[in-house]
Design a protein around this motif. Structure first.
Motif, mmCIF file in Angstrom:
data_model
loop_
_atom_site.group_PDB
_atom_site.id
_atom_site.type_symbol
_atom_site.label_atom_id
_atom_site.label_comp_id
_atom_site.label_asym_id
_atom_site.label_seq_id
_atom_site.Cartn_x
_atom_site.Cartn_y
_atom_site.Cartn_z
ATOM 1 N N ARG A 127 0.820 -1.215 0.000
ATOM 2 C CA ARG A 127 0.000 0.000 0.000
ATOM 3 C C ARG A 127 0.857 1.269 0.000
ATOM 4 O O ARG A 127 0.315 2.374 0.067
ATOM 5 N N LEU A 130 0.078 4.645 -2.008
ATOM 6 C CA LEU A 130 -1.334 4.685 -2.396
ATOM 7 C C LEU A 130 -2.136 5.474 -1.357
ATOM 8 O O LEU A 130 -1.820 5.458 -0.168
ATOM 9 N N SER A 131 -3.151 6.139 -1.792
ATOM 10 C CA SER A 131 -4.030 6.888 -0.881
ATOM 11 C C SER A 131 -5.469 6.437 -1.087
ATOM 12 O O SER A 131 -5.830 5.934 -2.157
ATOM 13 N N ASN A 132 -6.238 6.611 -0.040
ATOM 14 C CA ASN A 132 -7.663 6.255 -0.084
ATOM 15 C C ASN A 132 -7.889 4.781 -0.456
ATOM 16 O O ASN A 132 -8.740 4.444 -1.275
#
Length: 237
Positions: A127, A130-132
């Motif tokens: 992850r 990565l965002s959201n």
């Protein structure tokens, strides 16, 4: 009177003369062997004369092979086999036959109808960067990382939606916003790697695709977004 001891009678003198003539004649005649030899020479001469005297044939006759002398051509024949021999090993050569590997689940029709084969990708569930992505499963994260690596600058991405009764509500879905041309390319890429990315199905331009199948039309949901005209939907296991 002459004495009978010195001179014979006339009858005796005649008999003696005849005997002498007979002996002289025998001396002059050839033997029986000479006679047979002469007879053979006479027969040979007669045969030669007959051959030369015989008329010549009217025409020359060609000689042909009779049916008894003709032989039919040799024809090789082999019995047909019902099926190929199933040979697994090849003796002293030293190798063994192996079955071809089965196609992966990701092989199938691409977005434009062509068939593609997975060439292998590195599965990344990190992850980092990565965002959201809260609430999304590792398989969904792997899809985002694979698309970002293959198509830099793609997105934005949608994912987890609390309360959604379908895959978005459980973190098993990804939405990839895109144009039509970009979406066709991304959909084809995901089809080719469906097995590696554990993809359950894709939805793109009012069509749905399951691994191993082909694109199927979907009912009109009323809007371009609802009909997936502006994004590729990916559901994963």
């Amino acid at each position: 009177m002459p004495s009978p001891h010195t001179t014979g009678s006339g009858r005796h003198r005649a008999s003696s003369a005849r005997s002498t003539a007979l002996l002289s004649g025998l001396r002059r005649r050839p033997s029986h062997k000479s006679a047979l030899k002469g007879l053979g020479l006479a027969a040979s001469a007669l045969g030669v004369a007959t051959a030369f005297a015989a008329p010549a044939p009217a025409s020359t006759q060609a000689f042909e092979l009779t049916s008894a002398e003709l032989r039919p051509p040799v024809v090789a024949r082999a019995e047909a086999v019902s099926a190929p021999a199933q040979v697994a090993k090849y003796g002293v050569i030293g190798f063994t036959a192996k079955a071809a590997p089965k196609a992966k689940a990701g092989q199938g029709s691409t977005a434009d109808g062509a068939t593609s084969r997975s060439s292998g990708i590195s599965r990344n569930t990190s992850r980092v960067g990565l965002s959201n992505v809260g609430g999304m499963t590792p398989n969904a994260i792997a899809v985002i990382n694979a698309v970002k690596a293959q198509f830099p600058g793609s997105g934005p991405f949608g994912g987890y939606r609390p309360g959604d009764p379908l895959d978005h509500g459980t973190g098993h879905a990804v939405d990839i916003m895109c144009s039509t041309t970009e979406g066709n390319t991304i959909a084809s890429f995901l089809q080719a790697h469906a097995g590696e990315l554990n993809i359950k199905y894709l939805i793109w331009r009012q069509r749905i695709w399951y691994p191993g199948g082909s694109w199927k039309a979907m009912a009109d949901r009323g809007s371009p977004t609802a009909n997936h005209m502006d994004h590729v939907h990916v559901s994963v296991f």
